[in-house]
Design a protein around this motif. Structure first.
Motif, PDB file in Angstrom:
ATOM      1  N   ARG A  45       0.833  -1.205   0.000  1.00 55.66           N
ATOM      2  CA  ARG A  45       0.000   0.000   0.000  1.00 55.66           C
ATOM      3  C   ARG A  45       0.864   1.250   0.000  1.00 55.66           C
ATOM      4  O   ARG A  45       2.048   1.198   0.333  1.00 55.66           O
ATOM      5  N   VAL A  46       0.233   2.348  -0.364  1.00 54.24           N
ATOM      6  CA  VAL A  46       0.881   3.653  -0.303  1.00 54.24           C
ATOM      7  C   VAL A  46       0.794   4.147   1.140  1.00 54.24           C
ATOM      8  O   VAL A  46      -0.281   4.129   1.747  1.00 54.24           O
ATOM      9  N   MET A  47       1.930   4.578   1.662  1.00 55.28           N
ATOM     10  CA  MET A  47       2.013   5.044   3.047  1.00 55.28           C
ATOM     11  C   MET A  47       2.330   6.541   3.062  1.00 55.28           C
ATOM     12  O   MET A  47       3.030   7.044   2.187  1.00 55.28           O
ATOM     13  N   ILE A  48       1.838   7.226   4.072  1.00 53.86           N
ATOM     14  CA  ILE A  48       2.189   8.628   4.325  1.00 53.86           C
ATOM     15  C   ILE A  48       3.302   8.632   5.353  1.00 53.86           C
ATOM     16  O   ILE A  48       3.179   8.009   6.413  1.00 53.86           O
ATOM     17  N   GLU A  49       4.398   9.342   5.017  1.00 53.29           N
ATOM     18  CA  GLU A  49       5.580   9.320   5.873  1.00 53.29           C
ATOM     19  C   GLU A  49       6.283  10.665   5.866  1.00 53.29           C
ATOM     20  O   GLU A  49       6.163  11.434   4.912  1.00 53.29           O
ATOM     21  N   PHE A  50       7.075  10.908   6.901  1.00 48.31           N
ATOM     22  CA  PHE A  50       8.058  11.970   6.855  1.00 48.31           C
ATOM     23  C   PHE A  50       9.234  11.481   6.010  1.00 48.31           C
ATOM     24  O   PHE A  50       9.485  10.277   5.926  1.00 48.31           O
ATOM     25  N   PRO A  51       9.993  12.394   5.386  1.00 46.73           N
ATOM     26  CA  PRO A  51      11.181  11.979   4.637  1.00 46.73           C
ATOM     27  C   PRO A  51      12.152  11.215   5.546  1.00 46.73           C
ATOM     28  O   PRO A  51      12.346  11.589   6.701  1.00 46.73           O
ATOM     29  N   ALA A  52      12.748  10.172   4.989  1.00 48.01           N
ATOM     30  CA  ALA A  52      13.642   9.334   5.788  1.00 48.01           C
ATOM     31  C   ALA A  52      14.536   8.519   4.874  1.00 48.01           C
ATOM     32  O   ALA A  52      14.265   8.387   3.681  1.00 48.01           O
ATOM     33  N   GLY A  53      15.585   7.963   5.448  1.00 47.35           N
ATOM     34  CA  GLY A  53      16.453   7.086   4.685  1.00 47.35           C
ATOM     35  C   GLY A  53      17.554   6.522   5.557  1.00 47.35           C
ATOM     36  O   GLY A  53      17.828   7.026   6.641  1.00 47.35           O
ATOM     37  N   LYS A  54      18.190   5.473   5.041  1.00 48.05           N
ATOM     38  CA  LYS A  54      19.213   4.793   5.829  1.00 48.05           C
ATOM     39  C   LYS A  54      20.566   5.476   5.679  1.00 48.05           C
ATOM     40  O   LYS A  54      20.857   6.119   4.679  1.00 48.05           O
ATOM     41  N   LEU A  55      21.349   5.301   6.714  1.00 46.73           N
ATOM     42  CA  LEU A  55      22.714   5.832   6.732  1.00 46.73           C
ATOM     43  C   LEU A  55      23.593   5.044   5.768  1.00 46.73           C
ATOM     44  O   LEU A  55      23.534   3.814   5.720  1.00 46.73           O
ATOM     45  N   ASP A  56      24.424   5.765   5.021  1.00 46.50           N
ATOM     46  CA  ASP A  56      25.461   5.116   4.232  1.00 46.50           C
ATOM     47  C   ASP A  56      26.625   4.778   5.171  1.00 46.50           C
ATOM     48  O   ASP A  56      26.781   5.411   6.224  1.00 46.50           O
ATOM     49  N   PRO A  57      27.472   3.807   4.815  1.00 50.23           N
ATOM     50  CA  PRO A  57      28.604   3.460   5.684  1.00 50.23           C
ATOM     51  C   PRO A  57      29.462   4.685   6.017  1.00 50.23           C
ATOM     52  O   PRO A  57      29.863   5.437   5.121  1.00 50.23           O
ATOM     53  N   GLY A  58      29.684   4.921   7.310  1.00 45.12           N
ATOM     54  CA  GLY A  58      30.512   6.026   7.770  1.00 45.12           C
ATOM     55  C   GLY A  58      29.862   7.398   7.704  1.00 45.12           C
ATOM     56  O   GLY A  58      30.495   8.396   8.043  1.00 45.12           O
ATOM     57  N   GLU A  59      28.601   7.471   7.290  1.00 44.89           N
ATOM     58  CA  GLU A  59      27.924   8.761   7.133  1.00 44.89           C
ATOM     59  C   GLU A  59      27.405   9.274   8.471  1.00 44.89           C
ATOM     60  O   GLU A  59      26.809   8.529   9.242  1.00 44.89           O
ATOM     61  N   ALA A  60      27.623  10.553   8.744  1.00 52.17           N
ATOM     62  CA  ALA A  60      27.103  11.183   9.956  1.00 52.17           C
ATOM     63  C   ALA A  60      25.589  11.353   9.830  1.00 52.17           C
ATOM     64  O   ALA A  60      25.057  11.559   8.735  1.00 52.17           O
ATOM     65  N   SER A  61      24.917  11.290  10.950  1.00 50.90           N
ATOM     66  CA  SER A  61      23.460  11.367  10.977  1.00 50.90           C
ATOM     67  C   SER A  61      22.934  12.658  10.344  1.00 50.90           C
ATOM     68  O   SER A  61      22.006  12.624   9.530  1.00 50.90           O
ATOM     69  N   LEU A  62      23.502  13.804  10.697  1.00 48.52           N
ATOM     70  CA  LEU A  62      23.038  15.071  10.129  1.00 48.52           C
ATOM     71  C   LEU A  62      23.268  15.118   8.625  1.00 48.52           C
ATOM     72  O   LEU A  62      22.399  15.573   7.863  1.00 48.52           O
TER      73      LEU A  62
END
Length: 195
Positions: A78-95
């Motif tokens: 199904r289509v979901m309503i979400e805030f923008p999000a995504g996974k961290l790349d290796p070694g990537e800082a959260s911000l």
């Protein structure tokens, strides 16, 4: 005592790993099966997903609305309503990840950022954590979606979002958590440190 404490007072709850097997190493998922020694001395099996972590962004527009996305999520069919999000790349800082995901998915950049906290969406079977970020001072620009990524970006009032959370239109755990943070920030009950 804080709930995250792993002091001697928690010893009667801790399970200790004594063996581990990789069940699946896919492009995105890594599934493990561990044998653990339980506090009482017996052994048990624990299967879980190893996840690199992710971010979610609560983008605040100057008109008082928030940016949201509509995206088809195959496991839910199904289509979901979400805030923008995504996974961290290796070694990537959260911000850095939050800034990248906001721009890639929505086209917006932000002049100010505040880290709200962290959530663990599926503690029973995954190591996943999601850092919660707020963004304001948004500036529109072009989306840079990943290959195969399709989503709609739209605006909603906080009241609309909260109603969708209440009536079951929004069921995504991270977005529900983001809505809780948003509600408390807007009421002045919870503060953010903007930079």
């Amino acid at each position: 005592m804080p709930p995250e404490s792993r002091s001697e007072a928690d010893a009667h709850l801790i399970e200790h790993p004594i063996g581990s097997t990789d069940v699946l190493r896919g492009h995105f998922l890594h599934i493990k099966r561990d044998t653990v020694r339980l506090p009482g001395g017996a052994t048990a099996t624990r299967e879980y997903v190893v996840h690199p972590g992710a971010v979610m962004v609560v983008p605040l527009l100057e008109n008082g609305r928030v940016l949201l996305e509509r995206q088809y999520r195959y496991p839910m069919q199904r289509v979901m309503i979400e805030f923008p999000a995504g996974k961290l790349d290796p070694g990537e800082a959260s911000l850095v990840c939050a800034q990248r995901e906001l721009q890639e998915e929505t086209g917006y950049t932000a002049r100010e950022w505040a880290r709200a906290g962290v959530l663990h969406p599926v503690i029973s079977y995954a190591t996943e954590f999601i850092d919660i970020w707020f963004a304001r001072g948004l500036v529109a620009g072009p989306q840079r979606l990943d290959a195969g990524e399709h989503l709609d970006v739209f605006q909603a009032t906080p009241a609309e979002l909260l109603e969708w959370c209440r009536d079951g239109t929004v069921t995504d755990a991270k977005t529900l958590t983001g809505a809780l943070w948003l509600q408390n920030v807007l009421r002045g009950d919870w503060s953010l440190d903007w930079a």
